[in-house]
Scaffold this motif. Sequence first.
Motif, short mmCIF file in Angstrom:
data_model
loop_
_atom_site.label_atom_id
_atom_site.label_comp_id
_atom_site.label_asym_id
_atom_site.label_seq_id
_atom_site.Cartn_x
_atom_site.Cartn_y
_atom_site.Cartn_z
N SER A 59 12.99 49.89 42.90
CA SER A 59 13.60 49.69 44.11
C SER A 59 12.72 50.45 45.36
N GLN A 74 12.89 44.75 45.35
CA GLN A 74 13.31 44.94 43.91
C GLN A 74 12.20 44.20 43.14
N GLN A 75 11.83 45.10 41.97
CA GLN A 75 10.67 44.69 41.14
C GLN A 75 11.40 44.83 39.78
N LEU A 76 10.82 43.92 38.89
CA LEU A 76 11.06 44.15 37.31
C LEU A 76 9.51 44.11 36.61
N LYS A 129 12.63 49.00 36.04
CA LYS A 129 12.99 48.46 37.61
C LYS A 129 12.77 49.45 38.33
N THR A 173 9.50 47.91 29.69
CA THR A 173 10.02 47.53 31.18
C THR A 173 10.67 48.56 32.30
#
Length: 440
Positions: free
Chosen positions: A354, A365-367, A352, A350
Amino acid sequence: MQRAQNKLGLILFPAFDWRITPTHPEREERLLYTIDQIEEEGFFDYENVFVFNPEIIDEKYINLTHFCVPNFDSIATISHKIAASSTITIAKKVMSKEVEKGFALIRPPGHHAHRITYGDRGFCIINNEAIMVEYLKREYRIKKIAIIDTDCHHGDGTQDIFWNDKDVLFISLHQDGRTLYPGSGFTNEIGGPAALGYTLNLPLPPYTSDEGFLYCLENLILPILEEFKPDIIINSAGQDNHYSDPLTNMNFSAQGYAKLTERLNPHISVLEGGYSVESALPYVNLGIIFALAGIDYSNIKEPDYDFEKLRQSPKISEYIKRLCENVYTIWKNKEQTAHEFKKKYQKYYTRKKSIYYDTMGFLEQQLENIKICNKCSGLITIESRCLNYRVFAITIPHDACDECCDEGYKLFATSDPVNFSHIILQDKKNFEFYKKENLK
């Protein structure tokens, strides 16, 4: 009549109907001065030189490369589609052996456009080279592709799209992200769990000259290409490393670009950035064109070129030498790195992110979750929030196993549209694209 040593195909697309503002550096004059210079040099009179018009492509290639939010037509223009089409047209000409080399002199550029795209960032909305790679993989079953990005700004969008694809080697030479947009492209950015070491970055110090760029080519890039053995080499030929560029702080010259092009010997070059409209682009583009065509380029020089003034310092030379050694170690140790990585992350990786859209002034914003699969490169899912949109994006990779394929379709079918404005599935393996929308 003079004859080019190599059959060279050109596409010239200035995109007259698209600009950010009338005086913005990313405007049609970027190519108009180049076309004038080419004509003045009599290049169109050479045998073995061909100029092609782009064919408009199936939009599916764009949708299998990008998640365009809310859709392609709302964020891009016909000029963007033609620019992407140009890369596919030139790829067709090279793959059919109608020409040996191809150069798409096009705008708007594209290498800052990520997998998910909401609009313009770094003057880019869709990624021209990435769309071409999608086409090459689908239509010609090309297995191994190398993209060498020589734009002064880090090719963060191209890196994002091929982050977990070890069949695409991505190497970016750029001005250090601590000193220039987009603030990325450091040596620790080496790819996703299935492709560790297949993304390589060389953040060069400001005022690097021809000497530094050519050192990286000879001592790092060419040895790695020899080991990777790509079926095709693509050069993202940004020209804003030039010493006169108004947006950057480097000291590359037209001669340097020509020498780099000759030694790299790409099958296809695609214009990216470069904003010194009169002082650099006509000379640099001409140098690249002559190098691709196998024509003597030794007399191509800018009127104000001064070797001594542009010479890099010994400190920069030493820094670049250490940088190349460090990056080559990353390449050589990629299998061990992957082994250790899989012990640490057994099911999913995972990250994260920006992502700032500088031209438009908003933040995404991404995950991102990448499945660690022993049978394929792994299913990718991304939750993205930007403006009033919340997107759930699913990518089934080209080499997907049956389990990852089934999981991707199950996620698409069972994801609740109440929670997302867009649920989108890219099935690269089967060349399928599906979308569900809830715009209430």
